[in-house]
Design a protein around this motif. Sequence first.
Motif, PDB file in Angstrom:
ATOM      1  N   LEU A  23       2.036 -10.768  -8.561  1.00 61.34           N
ATOM      2  CA  LEU A  23       2.021  -9.510  -9.296  1.00 61.34           C
ATOM      3  C   LEU A  23       1.045  -9.607 -10.460  1.00 61.34           C
ATOM      4  O   LEU A  23       0.820 -10.685 -11.013  1.00 61.34           O
ATOM      5  CB  LEU A  23       3.405  -9.184  -9.844  1.00 61.34           C
ATOM      6  N   LEU A  34       0.233  -5.339  -6.670  1.00 63.91           N
ATOM      7  CA  LEU A  34       0.608  -6.430  -5.771  1.00 63.91           C
ATOM      8  C   LEU A  34      -0.679  -7.040  -5.241  1.00 63.91           C
ATOM      9  O   LEU A  34      -1.458  -6.358  -4.561  1.00 63.91           O
ATOM     10  CB  LEU A  34       1.465  -5.889  -4.623  1.00 63.91           C
ATOM     11  N   LEU A  68       1.605  -0.523  -7.193  1.00 55.39           N
ATOM     12  CA  LEU A  68       3.052  -0.447  -7.001  1.00 55.39           C
ATOM     13  C   LEU A  68       3.657   0.802  -7.620  1.00 55.39           C
ATOM     14  O   LEU A  68       4.759   1.217  -7.238  1.00 55.39           O
ATOM     15  CB  LEU A  68       3.722  -1.694  -7.584  1.00 55.39           C
ATOM     16  N   LEU A 112       6.367   1.689  -4.643  1.00 52.54           N
ATOM     17  CA  LEU A 112       7.783   1.351  -4.781  1.00 52.54           C
ATOM     18  C   LEU A 112       8.593   2.616  -5.042  1.00 52.54           C
ATOM     19  O   LEU A 112       8.105   3.536  -5.713  1.00 52.54           O
ATOM     20  CB  LEU A 112       7.989   0.344  -5.914  1.00 52.54           C
ATOM     21  N   VAL A 123       9.252  -3.611 -12.619  1.00 48.85           N
ATOM     22  CA  VAL A 123       9.506  -4.254 -11.315  1.00 48.85           C
ATOM     23  C   VAL A 123      10.458  -5.427 -11.500  1.00 48.85           C
ATOM     24  O   VAL A 123      11.433  -5.588 -10.751  1.00 48.85           O
ATOM     25  CB  VAL A 123       8.184  -4.727 -10.678  1.00 48.85           C
ATOM     26  N   ALA A 162      13.628  -5.521  -5.716  1.00 46.26           N
ATOM     27  CA  ALA A 162      12.182  -5.425  -5.498  1.00 46.26           C
ATOM     28  C   ALA A 162      11.651  -6.489  -4.546  1.00 46.26           C
ATOM     29  O   ALA A 162      10.740  -6.218  -3.751  1.00 46.26           O
ATOM     30  CB  ALA A 162      11.456  -5.525  -6.841  1.00 46.26           C
ATOM     31  N   LEU A 209       8.688  -6.078  -1.856  1.00 46.88           N
ATOM     32  CA  LEU A 209       7.361  -6.634  -2.096  1.00 46.88           C
ATOM     33  C   LEU A 209       6.882  -7.442  -0.894  1.00 46.88           C
ATOM     34  O   LEU A 209       5.699  -7.374  -0.532  1.00 46.88           O
ATOM     35  CB  LEU A 209       7.377  -7.502  -3.355  1.00 46.88           C
ATOM     36  N   HIS A 210       7.787  -8.183  -0.283  1.00 44.84           N
ATOM     37  CA  HIS A 210       7.411  -8.924   0.934  1.00 44.84           C
ATOM     38  C   HIS A 210       6.966  -7.964   2.033  1.00 44.84           C
ATOM     39  O   HIS A 210       5.971  -8.211   2.740  1.00 44.84           O
ATOM     40  CB  HIS A 210       8.582  -9.774   1.414  1.00 44.84           C
ATOM     41  N   ALA A 230       3.562  -6.568   1.178  1.00 44.18           N
ATOM     42  CA  ALA A 230       2.506  -7.588   1.297  1.00 44.18           C
ATOM     43  C   ALA A 230       2.058  -7.770   2.742  1.00 44.18           C
ATOM     44  O   ALA A 230       0.890  -8.092   2.998  1.00 44.18           O
ATOM     45  CB  ALA A 230       2.998  -8.908   0.724  1.00 44.18           C
TER      46      ALA A 230
END
Length: 326
Positions: A13, A27, A36, A40, A50, A57, A61-62, A65
Amino acid sequence: MSTLAQPAGAFALGTFSTPGGAPFPGLLVRERVLDLSRTLPWAPSDVRAVVERWDEALPLLHGLASDDTLDRLPLEGLRVHAPLEPRQIFQSGANYRQHVIDLEVAHRSPDDPRTVEEARAEIAEIMDRRAAEDLPYVFIGLPSTIAGPYDDVVLPSWAEQPDWELELAAVIAKPAYRVSVGQALEHVAGYTIANDLTDRATVFRRDMKAIGTDWLRCKNAPGFTPLGPWLVPAESIADPGDLRVTLKLNGDTMQDESTKDMLFGVARLVSYISQTSRLLPGDLVLTGSPAGNGLHWGRLLRDGDVMEGSITGLGVQRTRCVGESV
């Protein structure tokens, strides 16, 4: 930006801005950045927002990504700011065994009867006793010292001996109050790099020696804590107690030490701080700096110097010193 070391793990991040644009939480995946605030569900305005919802989160995020269909910006061309703005900064002093020994020897009184070898042996014994008694030395810094990882550092005209101190910084994920050592790392979102600049000439009060250290004066000038470039999730760092901390000054290596030399690791520091204070999401816990500061080398910072700091898996920060014009 293409020369920067890739951070560990699937993503990191950071806080970014386009030319003329407002900073946004991003990200970073393979030198491309996803905004983000647009992706998000709660539209976070910054990275701290975040981190405040870290458990929620992290799986999102995974997913982001690994989604190659999303519109991302190339890192090159973006400005990189400090990864987040903390509410509180807790700083650990005298936490690297060799660093403390070097500083204590350098600060010896001229009439100290001990030889250098005797002084080193005595100080080493004190350090080992501190570690055994579980008594870290922690003080408080100001968020206004935070600067970006590539910003110029202004050396105040009053600072006679400005020095570097590269450090591993833990970023708190969720409130921590009176947590055990075993629980402490559950409250850490990730890690970043901090350079805790210090004016050695004002560390100790000359007018009232019994008071001791003056952390406000020596460490809290604006921009004295370059931070980042990235917040790397804790899950991507196998062992924060086994990372290489390296600082180069104008290309010459000055600090190059493992976090294994810390007297108190991240878990012990977080737990210790939490016994007194409530740690909040986004807070920083600086873990101290290893041997190799400017006082040790007899070479302090001056106008035009360039510092390059790196820690295993956390990227590289590069800052130039600028003398204050008065």
